[in-house]
Scaffold this motif. Structure first.
Motif, PDB file in Angstrom:
ATOM      1  N   THR A  15      13.095  12.543  61.264  1.00  0.00           N
ATOM      2  CA  THR A  15      13.411  13.996  60.463  1.00  0.00           C
ATOM      3  C   THR A  15      13.622  14.904  61.608  1.00  0.00           C
ATOM      4  O   THR A  15      13.288  16.164  61.626  1.00  0.00           O
ATOM      5  N   GLY A  16      13.411  14.602  62.900  1.00  0.00           N
ATOM      6  CA  GLY A  16      13.756  15.456  64.124  1.00  0.00           C
ATOM      7  C   GLY A  16      12.529  16.131  64.536  1.00  0.00           C
ATOM      8  O   GLY A  16      12.672  17.289  65.172  1.00  0.00           O
ATOM      9  N   LYS A  17      11.352  15.651  64.252  1.00  0.00           N
ATOM     10  CA  LYS A  17      10.079  16.498  64.720  1.00  0.00           C
ATOM     11  C   LYS A  17      10.039  16.568  66.238  1.00  0.00           C
ATOM     12  O   LYS A  17       9.572  17.703  66.844  1.00  0.00           O
ATOM     13  N   THR A  18      10.358  15.524  67.009  1.00  0.00           N
ATOM     14  CA  THR A  18      10.229  15.640  68.524  1.00  0.00           C
ATOM     15  C   THR A  18      11.056  16.664  69.114  1.00  0.00           C
ATOM     16  O   THR A  18      10.946  17.289  69.935  1.00  0.00           O
ATOM     17  N   THR A  19      12.335  16.578  68.644  1.00  0.00           N
ATOM     18  CA  THR A  19      13.405  17.304  69.120  1.00  0.00           C
ATOM     19  C   THR A  19      13.025  18.738  68.766  1.00  0.00           C
ATOM     20  O   THR A  19      13.160  19.701  69.432  1.00  0.00           O
ATOM     21  N   LEU A  20      12.728  19.049  67.635  1.00  0.00           N
ATOM     22  CA  LEU A  20      12.245  20.247  67.181  1.00  0.00           C
ATOM     23  C   LEU A  20      11.083  20.837  67.941  1.00  0.00           C
ATOM     24  O   LEU A  20      10.882  22.141  68.267  1.00  0.00           O
ATOM     25  N   ALA A  21      10.142  20.130  68.215  1.00  0.00           N
ATOM     26  CA  ALA A  21       8.931  20.362  68.893  1.00  0.00           C
ATOM     27  C   ALA A  21       9.270  21.149  70.181  1.00  0.00           C
ATOM     28  O   ALA A  21       8.854  22.013  70.613  1.00  0.00           O
ATOM     29  N   GLY A  22      10.122  20.349  70.877  1.00  0.00           N
ATOM     30  CA  GLY A  22      10.597  20.700  72.353  1.00  0.00           C
ATOM     31  C   GLY A  22      11.165  22.019  72.241  1.00  0.00           C
ATOM     32  O   GLY A  22      10.971  22.886  73.158  1.00  0.00           O
ATOM     33  N   ALA A  76      -5.572  25.397  76.902  1.00  0.00           N
ATOM     34  CA  ALA A  76      -4.855  25.882  78.262  1.00  0.00           C
ATOM     35  C   ALA A  76      -3.656  26.871  77.896  1.00  0.00           C
ATOM     36  O   ALA A  76      -3.204  27.277  78.821  1.00  0.00           O
ATOM     37  N   HIS A  77      -3.302  27.081  76.571  1.00  0.00           N
ATOM     38  CA  HIS A  77      -2.070  27.641  76.425  1.00  0.00           C
ATOM     39  C   HIS A  77      -2.380  28.492  75.333  1.00  0.00           C
ATOM     40  O   HIS A  77      -3.051  28.393  74.209  1.00  0.00           O
ATOM     41  N   ALA A  78      -1.520  29.636  75.324  1.00  0.00           N
ATOM     42  CA  ALA A  78      -1.521  30.355  74.111  1.00  0.00           C
ATOM     43  C   ALA A  78      -0.783  29.902  72.756  1.00  0.00           C
ATOM     44  O   ALA A  78      -1.153  30.285  71.729  1.00  0.00           O
ATOM     45  N   TRP A  79       0.299  29.027  73.084  1.00  0.00           N
ATOM     46  CA  TRP A  79       0.694  28.498  71.766  1.00  0.00           C
ATOM     47  C   TRP A  79       1.273  27.029  72.189  1.00  0.00           C
ATOM     48  O   TRP A  79       1.262  26.692  73.101  1.00  0.00           O
ATOM     49  N   VAL A  80       0.631  26.175  71.125  1.00  0.00           N
ATOM     50  CA  VAL A  80       1.166  24.617  71.157  1.00  0.00           C
ATOM     51  C   VAL A  80       1.920  24.354  70.000  1.00  0.00           C
ATOM     52  O   VAL A  80       1.365  24.674  68.835  1.00  0.00           O
ATOM     53  N   VAL A  81       2.838  23.507  70.315  1.00  0.00           N
ATOM     54  CA  VAL A  81       3.667  23.216  69.134  1.00  0.00           C
ATOM     55  C   VAL A  81       3.180  21.291  69.195  1.00  0.00           C
ATOM     56  O   VAL A  81       3.574  20.804  70.267  1.00  0.00           O
ATOM     57  N   ALA A  82       2.671  21.178  67.973  1.00  0.00           N
ATOM     58  CA  ALA A  82       2.313  19.623  67.891  1.00  0.00           C
ATOM     59  C   ALA A  82       3.367  18.717  67.090  1.00  0.00           C
ATOM     60  O   ALA A  82       3.690  19.092  66.065  1.00  0.00           O
ATOM     61  N   ASP A  83       3.841  17.760  68.024  1.00  0.00           N
ATOM     62  CA  ASP A  83       4.882  16.690  67.343  1.00  0.00           C
ATOM     63  C   ASP A  83       3.906  15.761  66.614  1.00  0.00           C
ATOM     64  O   ASP A  83       3.634  14.579  67.230  1.00  0.00           O
ATOM     65  N   THR A  84       3.871  15.871  65.384  1.00  0.00           N
ATOM     66  CA  THR A  84       2.929  15.322  64.486  1.00  0.00           C
ATOM     67  C   THR A  84       1.429  15.621  64.922  1.00  0.00           C
ATOM     68  O   THR A  84       1.054  16.068  65.674  1.00  0.00           O
TER      69      THR A  84
END
Length: 227
Positions: A15-22, A76-84
């Motif tokens: 459902t595009g989680k990895t593509t969306l995360a990046g 170590a980062h202000a924002w993190v997008v977690a792919d799952t």
């Protein structure tokens, strides 16, 4: 979760989680000007390394490692997008092994996240490694994810659409969170104002809004509305 704001992306396979995360991490970095990264799916790496899918007794360690990697990135980062997240491990443990023991860890992790995005089952299924079971499991997994979020009182936003529209939908859902952190001249406020002016006012709430068919119907109505 001490430093970073974590945006969790969950959903059924393909459902595009990895593509969306990046893509989302890149856009958030541009909008906020703050250090941003995304964390990939540990299960994907695990299956590639072991040449098989995990057993029931290996699920807990996979969930823990996924959360450890998210926490490490957040420090170590202000924002993190977690792919799952551990929630997906918990859901698959329930689906495949009738084991709900990981749901507590998953719920605890999500309570520390800034937002949760659920990817809609509106993309064609594609094979991609050992961790994918087939298109027949997407609907059951989607139902289990929604039920888990509901059971634990966790808020989420559904993200649908294809290509750039999917990224834009995610940014729409995150707008209240990002408004307070937009970098000067990032264009976030102008962009949001234009979008809000173009969208029809929301005048009705469905009591079954966690039903995928209902979401799809609502999206078709929005797309058909005059711009």
């Amino acid at each position: 979760m001490s430093a970073g704001r974590v945006i969790a992306i969950v959903g059924a396979e393909s459902t595009g989680k990895t593509t969306l995360a990046g893509a989302l991490a890149e856009r958030i970095a541009a909008l906020t000007g703050a250090p941003t990264t995304w964390v990939g799916e540990w299960l994907r790496e695990w299956c590639a390394r072991e040449g098989r899918t995990p057993r029931a007794d290996e699920q807990a360690a996979i969930a823990a490692e996924q959360q450890r990697r998210i926490a490490e990135a957040a420090a170590a980062h202000a924002w993190v997008v977690a792919d799952t997240t551990p929630l997906m491990t918990a859901v698959y443990s329930e689906l495949l092994f009738d084991d709900r023991s990981l749901h507590g860890l998953a719920a605890q992790a999500h309570r520390g996240y800034a937002a949760t995005l659920l990817t809609a089952v509106d993309l064609p299924w594609e094979p991609d490694g050992l961790q994918r079971d087939g298109p027949h499991v997407r609907a059951p997994v989607d139902r289990l994810v929604r039920r888990a979020l509901l059971d634990h009182g966790l808020a989420w936003s559904v993200v649908g659409g294809t290509g750039e529209a999917r990224v834009e939908a995610a940014l729409d859902a995150l707008a209240p969170l990002l408004r307070a952190h937009a970098a000067p001249d990032a264009g976030l406020f102008t962009r949001l104002a234009r979008r809000e002016a173009a969208q029809a006012a929301w005048t009705w709430v469905c009591r079954d809004c966690d039903v995928p068919d209902c979401e799809h119907a609502a999206r078709r109505l929005r797309e058909a509305a005059p711009r």
